[in-house]
Motif scaffolding. Sequence first.
Motif, short mmCIF file in Angstrom:
data_model
loop_
_atom_site.label_atom_id
_atom_site.label_comp_id
_atom_site.label_asym_id
_atom_site.label_seq_id
_atom_site.Cartn_x
_atom_site.Cartn_y
_atom_site.Cartn_z
N ASP A 33 0.89 -1.13 -0.04
CA ASP A 33 -0.03 -0.16 -0.01
C ASP A 33 0.88 1.12 0.02
O ASP A 33 1.62 1.60 1.13
N PRO A 34 0.82 1.98 -1.05
CA PRO A 34 1.67 3.26 -1.16
C PRO A 34 1.39 4.31 -0.07
O PRO A 34 2.26 5.34 0.14
N ALA A 35 0.19 4.17 0.65
CA ALA A 35 -0.11 4.98 1.57
C ALA A 35 0.76 4.97 2.96
O ALA A 35 0.83 5.60 3.88
N VAL A 36 1.38 3.66 3.01
CA VAL A 36 1.96 3.32 4.27
C VAL A 36 3.53 2.76 3.96
O VAL A 36 4.09 2.59 5.16
N MET A 37 3.57 2.36 2.85
CA MET A 37 5.09 2.16 2.62
C MET A 37 5.71 2.66 1.39
O MET A 37 4.80 3.00 0.44
N THR B 170 -1.54 -12.22 -2.33
CA THR B 170 -1.38 -11.81 -3.69
C THR B 170 0.06 -12.21 -4.44
O THR B 170 -0.20 -12.82 -5.36
N VAL B 171 1.01 -12.13 -3.58
CA VAL B 171 2.26 -12.62 -4.10
C VAL B 171 2.14 -14.06 -4.25
O VAL B 171 2.52 -14.76 -5.42
N ALA C 28 8.79 -3.47 -3.18
CA ALA C 28 9.34 -4.34 -4.01
C ALA C 28 10.07 -5.47 -3.54
O ALA C 28 10.17 -6.70 -3.76
N LEU C 29 11.14 -4.96 -2.56
CA LEU C 29 11.87 -5.92 -2.03
C LEU C 29 11.08 -6.72 -1.14
O LEU C 29 11.48 -7.92 -0.85
N GLY C 30 9.98 -6.32 -0.45
CA GLY C 30 9.12 -7.12 0.40
C GLY C 30 8.45 -8.02 -0.60
O GLY C 30 8.47 -9.50 -0.18
N GLY C 31 8.28 -7.90 -1.75
CA GLY C 31 7.48 -8.82 -2.76
C GLY C 31 8.57 -9.85 -3.41
O GLY C 31 8.13 -11.14 -3.23
N GLN D 70 12.61 -0.26 6.37
CA GLN D 70 11.48 -0.67 5.49
C GLN D 70 10.51 -1.37 6.17
O GLN D 70 10.72 -2.08 7.20
N ARG D 71 9.30 -1.31 5.52
CA ARG D 71 8.14 -1.90 6.47
C ARG D 71 7.80 -3.16 5.91
O ARG D 71 7.94 -3.52 4.51
N PRO D 72 7.28 -4.23 6.48
CA PRO D 72 7.02 -5.27 6.15
C PRO D 72 5.96 -5.54 5.08
O PRO D 72 4.72 -4.77 5.50
N LEU D 73 5.69 -6.28 4.39
CA LEU D 73 4.39 -6.34 3.69
C LEU D 73 3.24 -7.20 4.54
O LEU D 73 3.25 -7.82 5.35
N PRO D 74 1.87 -6.56 4.28
CA PRO D 74 1.04 -7.17 5.06
C PRO D 74 0.39 -8.44 4.61
O PRO D 74 1.04 -8.95 3.47
N ASP D 75 -0.29 -9.22 5.30
CA ASP D 75 -0.80 -10.58 5.02
C ASP D 75 -1.44 -10.38 3.56
O ASP D 75 -1.37 -11.41 2.81
N THR D 76 -2.28 -9.42 3.57
CA THR D 76 -3.13 -9.44 2.32
C THR D 76 -2.15 -9.41 0.89
O THR D 76 -2.27 -9.91 -0.07
#
Length: 313
Positions: free
Chosen positions: A257-261, A300-301, A267-270, A290-296
């Motif tokens: 989410d570009p609003a929070v990360m 998707t990944v 990209a790196l989280g992906g 850097q912030r971790p990717l959320p479960d949602t």
Amino acid sequence: MRLPVPLTGVVPPVCTPLTPSGDVDTHSLGRLVERVLAAGAHGVFVLGSSGEAAHLSDVQRGSALRVVVETVSGRVPVLAGAIDMTTARVLGHARAAEALGADALVVTAPFYAGAHPAEVADHFRRLRAATRLPLIAYDIPASVHTKLLPATLLPLAEDGTLAGLKDSSGELGSLRRLLVALRRQRLDRSFTVLTGSELTVDAALLAGAHGVVPGLGNVDPAGYVRLYEHARAGRWREAAAEQDRLAALFALTETGDPAVMSGGSSALGGFKAALHLLGVIDCPATAAPQRPLPDTSVRTVRRLLGEAGLLPG
């Protein structure tokens, strides 16, 4: 090993797996390197953007490079990022990389303070004079805010200061004009040009680039090797089809989410979420802040991996 002239093929810029506490996960990094080599990679690039070099301490950088050099064990060239703000700081990284057994250095223009093109050229010449390793310029203007122009690169290629270029500018037209200029000056066989743009590899190879340094190659190295081999054999329809499949998979870099990360965190989280789901690395953590990717996003990944044929179902 001696760097091939020119260096050709697929050179994945390997991620740097981390433990939950933030240390370099040497076992996971070794597995990742073995995976890209098994897929047919022609080289390995460590401590680049995908390797989070900007976020790692000198100790972490040294640990990652040591593992990659030891794991590769001379099978393919190891390119080491010596990326920092100033000539003096880059020199320190360059000497450390040489001592650890890297085969070539990858270096940006100076940044933060900025630099005139004449100062950029002097930066590269000073580095070349201080190390025995081949020097590959890294053009990534989105990060360092300096575009490496042909007027700067061509004299450095001609006098042997630079052995090549990793072009991550995303400017395919500019890359093509540089390739034309290299051919006109008969430098195309002595100066390596690698594209870092995962989505336009087929076009870059058709224009004359020697290979690719794809961040997405961490996730699907075999796909990029197939793309390269199709292009090298002149099977452009098959190369385009492989490129289309990889372009769809590239969406895994955009799930945050570009609003929070930041885009980099996404990209790196992906990449790391995908490698974790594939069982290659033990932990998908990225380096602070850097912030971790959320479960949602991770779900998707997973779906994208399945659609690309990398996961069952």
